[in-house]
Design a protein around this motif. Structure first.
Motif, mmCIF file in Angstrom:
data_model
loop_
_atom_site.group_PDB
_atom_site.id
_atom_site.type_symbol
_atom_site.label_atom_id
_atom_site.label_comp_id
_atom_site.label_asym_id
_atom_site.label_seq_id
_atom_site.Cartn_x
_atom_site.Cartn_y
_atom_site.Cartn_z
ATOM 1 N N ARG A 9 -4.859 -1.991 -7.941
ATOM 2 C CA ARG A 9 -3.763 -1.474 -7.013
ATOM 3 C C ARG A 9 -2.487 -1.137 -7.674
ATOM 4 O O ARG A 9 -2.260 -2.052 -8.604
ATOM 5 N N SER B 111 0.668 -1.074 -0.028
ATOM 6 C CA SER B 111 -0.103 -0.094 0.182
ATOM 7 C C SER B 111 0.789 1.127 0.082
ATOM 8 O O SER B 111 0.108 2.250 -0.182
ATOM 9 N N TYR C 12 -6.516 -6.858 0.394
ATOM 10 C CA TYR C 12 -5.804 -7.608 -0.902
ATOM 11 C C TYR C 12 -6.456 -8.933 -1.103
ATOM 12 O O TYR C 12 -6.954 -9.157 -2.251
#
Length: 305
Positions: A73, A40, A65
């Motif tokens: 992402r 992230s 996730y």
């Protein structure tokens, strides 16, 4: 076009040479690896987990996730080898007492040491900032520096006391060669787990088949015994046609004497029952009231007989 007014251009202004390779700042690279989540790109905060390749993640980012892999992402390739939450291990980290956090430099007027880390090695005291190699144990999740494990050689964890082997050690944020070695070890481990699972399934199917075969044999034996018993009963009626044998067979086929179950019976019919059992019912003589016990002014009561 320029070059007027007596200007004299230099060679580097007219001739364009090869572009210089941009060098990445080592301090920034180390901070990105050791202070930020690999998935992230947010700052690391507890609970912190590590994968089998030695990358650091926030546990919340891994759970998000795994819940929705279809979401777009930026760094999904980093966590492509993570199939479930079992593929990561929560780290048991030791806090650095010298770490003051980010609140002391909110205004930006204080010196901030980039090499000061949040966590340290519990044995040697080295800071986990990327300058020193750190490893974690897959068994318990405790984190130590490579120097501590090299100087104090034991087969027991220094922090929690759990036993471990050399195969359980995983390098955190290692080089490309170390990551390749860890990837090969991970693939071999998963292949072994798959083969063990298949062998266990085959054993379970064999055991279930053997149990089914034994059960079918037992049912066939019971059927044969029941058939033999029926044959013997039939032979008693067919083989000896005398009056005595026919009478015995007819008695066996007759219904048992006595009242049918489900029909209403009074207490007087139950001659074989005891007096205590009879006294439980209101029809018994002990439950009836005498004339002295009854009152004259009562017109009706369910207990008055």
């Amino acid at each position: 076009m320029g070059c007027d007014g007596g200007t004299i251009p230099k060679r580097h202004e007219l001739v364009k040479g090869p572009k210089k390779v941009e060098k990445v700042d080592k301090n920034a690279e180390l901070a990105a690896k050791w202070k930020y989540c690999a998935l992230s790109q947010e700052k690391l905060k507890r609970p912190i987990v590590a994968c089998e390749l030695g990358r650091l993640y926030n546990k919340d980012a891994i759970i998000e996730y795994l819940l929705d892999k279809s979401a777009e992402r930026p760094n999904t390739e980093v966590a492509a080898h993570i199939r479930s939450i079992k593929d990561v291990k929560e780290l048991n980290l030791t806090d650095n007492p010298a770490w003051e956090g980010e609140r002391h430099n909110i205004k930006g007027d204080c010196y901030e040491d980039m090499h000061c880390a949040m966590f340290i090695c519990p044995v040697v005291g080295l800071e986990m900032n990327g300058k020193h190699k750190f490893l974690y144990l897959q068994t318990c999740g405790c984190v130590f520096s490579e120097r501590a494990l090299r100087e104090v050689k034991t087969e027991i964890c220094h922090k929690c006391g759990d036993p471990f082997q050399e195969d359980n050690l995983v390098m955190l944020n290692g080089s490309k060669e170390e990551v390749e070695k860890l990837q090969k070890a991970m693939e071999e481990r998963r292949l072994k787990a798959k083969t063990a699972k298949k062998s266990k399934k085959s054993k379970d199917t064999k055991v279930s088949k053997s149990l089914d075969s034994t059960g079918s044999c037992n049912t066939s034996e019971t059927k044969s015994t029941s058939l033999n018993g029926e044959g013997s009963s039939g032979s008693c009626s067919d083989s000896a046609p005398g009056p005595s044998t026919s009478g015995e067979c007819s008695k066996m086929l007759e219904a048992p004497a006595g009242p049918i179950t489900g029909s209403k019976r009074s207490i007087q019919d139950m001659k074989d029952k005891s007096e205590t059992y009879k006294s439980l019912f209101t029809s018994h003589s002990s439950a009836k009231r005498t004339k002295d016990q009854t009152s004259n002014w009562v017109t009706h009561t369910p207990y008055h007989f």
